[in-house]
Design a protein around this motif. Sequence first.
Motif, mmCIF file in Angstrom:
data_model
loop_
_atom_site.group_PDB
_atom_site.id
_atom_site.type_symbol
_atom_site.label_atom_id
_atom_site.label_comp_id
_atom_site.label_asym_id
_atom_site.label_seq_id
_atom_site.Cartn_x
_atom_site.Cartn_y
_atom_site.Cartn_z
ATOM 1 N N VAL A 133 0.879 -1.152 0.186
ATOM 2 C CA VAL A 133 0.129 0.075 0.022
ATOM 3 C C VAL A 133 0.928 1.285 -0.052
ATOM 4 O O VAL A 133 1.716 1.356 0.909
ATOM 5 C CB VAL A 133 -0.804 0.016 1.233
ATOM 6 N N GLN A 134 0.595 2.062 -1.219
ATOM 7 C CA GLN A 134 1.440 3.285 -0.951
ATOM 8 C C GLN A 134 0.883 4.254 -0.020
ATOM 9 O O GLN A 134 -0.133 4.775 -0.403
ATOM 10 C CB GLN A 134 1.641 4.099 -2.468
ATOM 11 N N PRO A 135 1.748 4.917 0.705
ATOM 12 C CA PRO A 135 1.304 5.867 1.608
ATOM 13 C C PRO A 135 1.432 7.337 1.341
ATOM 14 O O PRO A 135 2.315 7.468 0.476
ATOM 15 C CB PRO A 135 2.244 5.895 2.978
ATOM 16 N N TYR A 136 0.637 8.197 1.611
ATOM 17 C CA TYR A 136 0.624 9.718 1.171
ATOM 18 C C TYR A 136 0.422 10.365 2.376
ATOM 19 O O TYR A 136 -0.926 10.309 3.034
ATOM 20 C CB TYR A 136 -0.325 9.992 0.004
ATOM 21 N N LEU A 137 1.205 11.423 2.626
ATOM 22 C CA LEU A 137 1.287 12.203 3.837
ATOM 23 C C LEU A 137 0.915 13.686 3.469
ATOM 24 O O LEU A 137 1.429 14.408 2.512
ATOM 25 C CB LEU A 137 2.627 12.243 4.596
ATOM 26 N N TYR A 138 -0.254 14.221 3.984
ATOM 27 C CA TYR A 138 -0.827 15.525 3.649
ATOM 28 C C TYR A 138 -0.574 16.457 4.985
ATOM 29 O O TYR A 138 -1.353 16.211 5.983
ATOM 30 C CB TYR A 138 -2.241 15.500 3.310
ATOM 31 N N ILE A 139 0.194 17.383 4.910
ATOM 32 C CA ILE A 139 0.588 18.118 6.314
ATOM 33 C C ILE A 139 -0.071 19.566 6.046
ATOM 34 O O ILE A 139 0.111 20.325 4.897
ATOM 35 C CB ILE A 139 2.101 18.324 6.357
ATOM 36 N N THR A 140 -1.035 19.891 6.832
ATOM 37 C CA THR A 140 -1.797 21.087 6.921
ATOM 38 C C THR A 140 -1.750 21.835 7.964
ATOM 39 O O THR A 140 -1.860 21.232 9.052
ATOM 40 C CB THR A 140 -2.867 20.930 5.858
ATOM 41 N N ASP A 141 -2.341 23.062 8.009
ATOM 42 C CA ASP A 141 -2.574 23.752 9.341
ATOM 43 C C ASP A 141 -4.063 24.426 9.180
ATOM 44 O O ASP A 141 -4.698 25.330 10.016
ATOM 45 C CB ASP A 141 -1.714 24.919 9.557
ATOM 46 N N ASN A 142 -4.723 23.956 8.019
ATOM 47 C CA ASN A 142 -5.957 24.399 7.770
ATOM 48 C C ASN A 142 -6.794 23.455 6.858
ATOM 49 O O ASN A 142 -6.321 22.533 6.289
ATOM 50 C CB ASN A 142 -6.152 25.845 7.191
#
Length: 356
Positions: free
Chosen positions: A187-196
């Motif tokens: 499974v390919q992971p995907y990281l989404y970093i956000t502050d909103n």
Amino acid sequence: GRSTLGGGSGRSGGGLFGGSSGSSSSGGGLFGGSSSRGSSSSGGFFGGGSSRSRSSGGGFFDDDYRREPRRKQTVIVNNMNNNRFGTNDTYGDSTGRRIDPNPGGGDRRVAGCLIAVILVLLLIMMVAYFGKAPQSGSDITASTIQREPLPAGSVVETDYYTDEVGWIGNETRLLLGMKNFYQATGVQPYLYITDNVNGEQISDVSELEAYAKELYPKLFTDEAHLLLIFYEFDGEYADYYLCGSQAKTVIDREAGDILLDYIDRYYYDDDMTDEEFFSVVFDKAATRIMTVEESPWPTVWIALAAAAIILILFLFWRERIKQKNRKAEQDAKILETPLERFGDPEVDELEKKYQD
């Protein structure tokens, strides 16, 4: 010479009443003969007498016949070379009784061996418990399901992250752990970093859930990705993951909780950079997800049962040895008891008669 009524010479024949001789033998007369020092004598019709001869012939009424009374004696059995008491170092004293120079030594040696065996079993239990106990601590969800990675070709590989807050400076370090996750699970992971979320701050994690469902079809064209949204604002963070339908066969609820638990564990580790933090989280989560953690208790209980069985067998063996020793002691006492104490009435009466 020969005599008809009994003669006396060096070697006389038997007369009517027998003869007397001081030599080796005499012939038997009608009433028998006597020999004072001869080797043997033959009996007459009514029997002959012999004072010191080796034997006498029997007459019709042998008045010299005596049944030798049973002698009183003590029977002593020396079993110096017969080990019946269960030890190898037994000796006889001057009376033939057995002496154990190390009484109870065998039991002590066996007891020492038993203690050693129990200690070994306890060591095995400790190794089993600490070896199979979750190495990451009880704060990380245990992996109890055997999982198989997705087959190759299930993923249309994409980028691995989106950084809206500028945290990632060392992409290589970040991708190291994320690619390990992909290789282990398929499974390919995907990281989404956000502050909103859509330009606004969130007040509930449910808003991240809706945002993840909105992003997934925009980022991927397959169902084999894992999308992790990490939100942080003003020193507080929240996270949410979403898997495609195919990825869910590997990243189930338990596996997802493992991933989130590692985030909670390492978030406050100031020794890690942001890239290291996320890399370590994905790497350790993949290892734990794909490894079934066996409970140490079955091994512990087996070791305890083995120790109990050994103890029971030892106690049974020791009781058997004690019984054999008691019986051997009883046998020895019987063998050391004078025969006269057993009291044979017929023999005693006959002995008394001849003594009188």
